[in-house]
Design an enzyme around this catalytic site. Structure first.
Site, short mmCIF file in Angstrom:
data_model
loop_
_atom_site.label_atom_id
_atom_site.label_comp_id
_atom_site.label_asym_id
_atom_site.label_seq_id
_atom_site.Cartn_x
_atom_site.Cartn_y
_atom_site.Cartn_z
CG ASP A 72 -63.65 -28.64 -24.72
OD1 ASP A 72 -63.08 -27.68 -24.17
OD2 ASP A 72 -63.89 -29.71 -24.13
N GLY A 114 -57.64 -24.25 -24.44
CA GLY A 114 -56.67 -24.20 -23.34
C GLY A 114 -55.60 -25.27 -23.51
CD1 TRP A 119 -54.02 -26.35 -30.90
CD2 TRP A 119 -53.34 -24.34 -30.15
NE1 TRP A 119 -53.29 -25.75 -31.91
CE2 TRP A 119 -52.86 -24.51 -31.47
CE3 TRP A 119 -53.03 -23.15 -29.47
CZ2 TRP A 119 -52.10 -23.55 -32.12
CZ3 TRP A 119 -52.27 -22.19 -30.12
CH2 TRP A 119 -51.82 -22.39 -31.43
NE ARG A 124 -57.56 -21.33 -19.79
CZ ARG A 124 -58.07 -22.52 -20.07
NH1 ARG A 124 -57.33 -23.59 -19.96
NH2 ARG A 124 -59.33 -22.64 -20.43
CG HIS A 147 -59.57 -18.53 -25.43
ND1 HIS A 147 -60.21 -19.74 -25.43
CD2 HIS A 147 -59.34 -18.24 -24.12
CE1 HIS A 147 -60.37 -20.16 -24.18
NE2 HIS A 147 -59.85 -19.27 -23.37
CB THR A 207 -74.64 -20.13 -17.73
OG1 THR A 207 -74.81 -21.53 -17.88
CG2 THR A 207 -75.75 -19.43 -18.45
CG LEU A 254 -74.00 -20.23 -42.07
CD1 LEU A 254 -74.44 -21.69 -41.94
CD2 LEU A 254 -72.50 -20.12 -41.84
NE ARG A 300 -67.43 -32.50 -19.60
CZ ARG A 300 -66.15 -32.82 -19.51
NH1 ARG A 300 -65.79 -33.98 -19.00
NH2 ARG A 300 -65.21 -31.99 -19.91
CD GLU A 359 -77.25 -39.84 -36.10
OE1 GLU A 359 -76.28 -40.48 -35.64
OE2 GLU A 359 -78.41 -40.30 -36.16
C1 FPP Z 1 -63.13 -23.99 -25.02
O1 FPP Z 1 -61.77 -24.07 -24.79
C2 FPP Z 1 -63.56 -22.80 -25.69
C3 FPP Z 1 -64.34 -21.77 -25.19
C4 FPP Z 1 -64.23 -21.17 -23.86
C5 FPP Z 1 -65.37 -21.19 -26.04
C6 FPP Z 1 -64.98 -20.88 -27.45
C7 FPP Z 1 -64.21 -19.64 -27.60
C8 FPP Z 1 -63.53 -19.34 -28.72
C9 FPP Z 1 -63.49 -20.20 -29.91
C10 FPP Z 1 -62.74 -18.08 -28.71
C11 FPP Z 1 -63.20 -17.01 -29.59
C12 FPP Z 1 -64.65 -16.99 -29.88
C13 FPP Z 1 -65.24 -16.14 -30.72
C14 FPP Z 1 -66.66 -16.31 -31.02
C15 FPP Z 1 -64.51 -15.06 -31.37
P1 FPP Z 1 -61.30 -24.34 -23.31
O2 FPP Z 1 -60.69 -23.08 -22.81
O3 FPP Z 1 -62.42 -24.88 -22.50
O4 FPP Z 1 -60.22 -25.46 -23.54
P2 FPP Z 1 -59.68 -26.51 -22.48
O5 FPP Z 1 -60.84 -27.41 -22.13
O6 FPP Z 1 -58.60 -27.22 -23.23
O7 FPP Z 1 -59.17 -25.72 -21.31
#
Ligand code: FPP
Length: 237
Positions: free
Chosen positions: A16, A19, A21, A29, A33, A62, A127, A190, A203
Site C-alpha cells: 500500500d 499513490g 508516494w 499515481r 505503481h 476486487t 520460492l 486494515r 503475526e
Molecule cells: C496500493 O497503492 C497498491 C496497489 C493498487 C497494488 C499493488 C500494485 C503494484 C505494486 C504495482 C505493480 C504490480 C505488479 C505486480 C507489477 P495505492 O494506489 O492504494 O496507494 P495509496 O493508498 O497511497 O493511494
C-alpha cells in the site's frame, strides 16, 4: 543472511502507499505503481535469498476495479509487462509463480501471459510467489462454500465431515500453508478483504514505509520484529 533471523515459511504483503508516494513527489499515481513494481522485484529476490518458501502479494483487489479506468488499465498493462519481462529471471532464480483470485476478470491478454508465466515456472522448487489478482477474501469464502455444497450434492463429501481443515481445501489457497507473517505498508491498520480466513493466527507487522520505498532492508526489519514474537496459536507459552 545478515544475521540469525527467524525465517517464516510464508510471508503475505498488502502493498500500500503507491499513490501517496507519487503524490508526495508531485508525480502521477502510475509513477508510484511503476516504482512499486520495482519493490515487487526486490521483495521476490530478497525472499528467495532468505529461504522464505511462500510470498503472497496483494497486487489487485476486487475493490480495485472501482478505480478510474485509466488507472486500472495502466495497472493491468504493468502487470502483463512485469510478467513478460520477469519470467526468464524467475525461471533462472527457481521462483514458481502462482495466482489466486477471480482470474477470469482480468483482461484476456493478461490472463494469457499469467498462464504462460505460471506454466514456464511450474517446475521450479524455490520460492513460490503467489499474486493475489482480482482477489477478495469474502468472494473466495463464498466460492469455497459453493464448492463445498457442490461436493456434498455430488456425494463426494458428507456434511458431517466439514471442519476447518476440509473447508481450507475449498479455498483458492488450498495448496499453500497459512501465512506466518503479514506485512502492510503505509501505516493503515486494515485487512482490506485480504486472506480473512488464512490470517487467523498470523503475526501482523505494520510499517509507515510506503510500498515504493519497501526494499530488502525494510523486509529484514520486519523479520527481526517477527523473530521477537511468541506464537502461541491460542494456547499458553
Ligand atoms: C496500493 O497503492 C497498491 C496497489 C493498487 C497494488 C499493488 C500494485 C503494484 C505494486 C504495482 C505493480 C504490480 C505488479 C505486480 C507489477 P495505492 O494506489 O492504494 O496507494 P495509496 O493508498 O497511497 O493511494
Amino acid at each position: 543472511m545478515p544475521e540469525d533471523l527467524v525465517i517464516p515459511r510464508h510471508v503475505a504483503i498488502i502493498m500500500d502507499g503507491n499513490g501517496r508516494w507519487a503524490k508526495e513527489r508531485g508525480l502521477p499515481r502510475t509513477e508510484g505503481h511503476r516504482r512499486g513494481a520495482e519493490s515487487v522485484q526486490a521483495a521476490v529476490e530478497s525472499c528467495g535469498d532468505l529461504g522464505i518458501e511462500f510470498l503472497t502479494l496483494y497486487a489487485f483487489s476486487t475493490e480495485n476495479w472501482k478505480r478510474p479506468k485509466s488507472e486500472v488499465d495502466s495497472l493491468m498493462k504493468m502487470l502483463e509487462r512485469f510478467l513478460k519481462q520477469k519470467t526468464p529471471d524467475m525461471v533462472k532464480k527457481n521462483v514458481r509463480l502462482q495466482a489466486i483470485g477471480r482470474l477470469h476478470d482480468l483482461p484476456q491478454s493478461c490472463q494469457d501471459q499469467l498462464h504462460k508465466s505460471i506454466e514456464a515456472t511450474s517446475g521450479n522448487t524455490g520460492l513460490t510467489l503467489i499474486f493475489a489478482l482480482s482477489y477478495g477474501s469474502r468472494e473466495e469464502i463464498i466460492d469455497g462454500i459453493k464448492s463445498l455444497i457442490d461436493s456434498v450434492e455430488k456425494g463426494h463429501l458428507d456434511k458431517g465431515m466439514i471442519d476447518a481443515e476440509v473447508f481450507s481445501k475449498h479455498l483458492y489457497t488450498r495448496y499453500y500453508p497459512d501465512p506466518d507473517l503479514l506485512i502492510r505498508t503505509s501505516g493503515e491498520m486494515r485487512l482490506s478483504n485480504f486472506l480473512l480466513w488464512q490470517l487467523s493466527y498470523t503475526e501482523f507487522y505494520i510499517t509507515q514505509t510506503l510500498w515504493p520505498d519497501f526494499r530488502r532492508e525494510q523486509l529484514v526489519e520486519a523479520l527481526r520484529d517477527f523473530g521477537r514474537r511468541q506464537r502461541r496459536f491460542g494456547g499458553v507459552a
